[in-house]
Write an enzyme that holds these catalytic residues in place. Sequence first.
Site, short mmCIF file in Angstrom:
data_model
loop_
_atom_site.label_atom_id
_atom_site.label_comp_id
_atom_site.label_asym_id
_atom_site.label_seq_id
_atom_site.Cartn_x
_atom_site.Cartn_y
_atom_site.Cartn_z
CB THR A 1 -5.15 40.50 12.72
OG1 THR A 1 -5.51 40.75 11.36
CG2 THR A 1 -4.73 39.04 12.85
CB THR A 2 -8.52 44.86 11.95
OG1 THR A 2 -7.70 44.77 10.78
CG2 THR A 2 -8.97 46.30 12.13
CE1 TYR B 1 9.48 34.75 16.56
CE2 TYR B 1 9.09 32.45 17.11
CZ TYR B 1 9.90 33.57 17.15
OH TYR B 1 11.11 33.52 17.78
CE1 TYR C 1 -5.40 38.56 6.23
CE2 TYR C 1 -5.98 38.32 8.54
CZ TYR C 1 -5.53 39.10 7.50
OH TYR C 1 -5.19 40.41 7.71
NE ARG D 1 -1.10 43.36 10.10
CZ ARG D 1 -0.97 44.23 11.08
NH1 ARG D 1 -0.45 43.84 12.23
NH2 ARG D 1 -1.34 45.49 10.95
CE LYS E 1 -8.37 40.41 5.39
NZ LYS E 1 -8.48 40.84 6.80
CB ILE F 1 -12.13 40.90 4.66
CG1 ILE F 1 -13.09 39.75 4.34
CG2 ILE F 1 -12.15 41.19 6.17
CD1 ILE F 1 -12.72 38.43 5.00
#
Length: 291
Positions: free
Chosen positions: A46-47, A109, A135, A140, A164, A206
């Site tokens: 996502t980064t 979402y 993850y 988010r 993660k 991470i």
Amino acid sequence: MQKFIGTGVALVTPFKEDLTVDFDALIKLVNFNIENGTDYLVINGTTGESATISREEKEQIIDVIVKTNNKRLPLVLGIGGNNTLAVVKEVSTRDLSQIDGILSVAPYYSKPTQEGFYQHYKAIAEATEKPIILYNVPGRTARNMEPATTLRLAKDFSNIVAVKEAGNNQQQYNTLLKDKPADFLIISGDDDLALGVALAGGSGVISVIGQAFPKEFSKMIKLGLEGKNVEAYKIHFKMMDIIDYIFEENNPAGIKVVLKELGICAGTVRLPLVKASAELQAKIAKYVSNF
């Protein structure tokens, strides 16, 4: 899974001012990390602004990183989303011969129940033999994957090898560390908590900031894994401010300013993200110049 112990970095996707992918900067970033102590690389997380990367760009990014890395470090590829069938299709059809593991973000979402999380990851685990890193990032995705669900998945699927965890919740880390299977890895996704997690028995991080200061950050995590808390916290205290700065507005706009100051890539991001404010850029520039 020794490959995923230590410091992994969630690579940004460098963009030129015209918003095309800057592959020269990406090569520079990859080499910078390999040469300065990073243990493994995470592609298209996502980064890396994966939500705004086209399929064609993703293929090109993977190809460039694989060729640049040249088998020097393990590679983890981000394959996740809130369409389980689409994730399963990508996992089962993509050439993963050069990839060591998959990082799969929890569905966002949709706000699934805990059973929904379980069935989502079960479908992914059954679609591939590759090691999978769960993850969990509720800030988010809008829904926390609870420790009981993570541990259930860890016990039921041998290729689900790690999580993660990025809930910024120390108690949740502690629960996972207390109850996890012996060979299951708890990896911090929170740069500010990473050292404490390593000292408590975690397997590393991470990281976002790690790609800008790989030598110092990876040394801190290594010291933490060795239980050398006094030496490790000296580095942690030195980096506290910059960790706060890079998440002050949005990620990855903050880390891209750091990388810009280091001469690695531009600070450009794609909408709906916007560049860091002038005030934040000034704070980051001052920190980097004095580091």
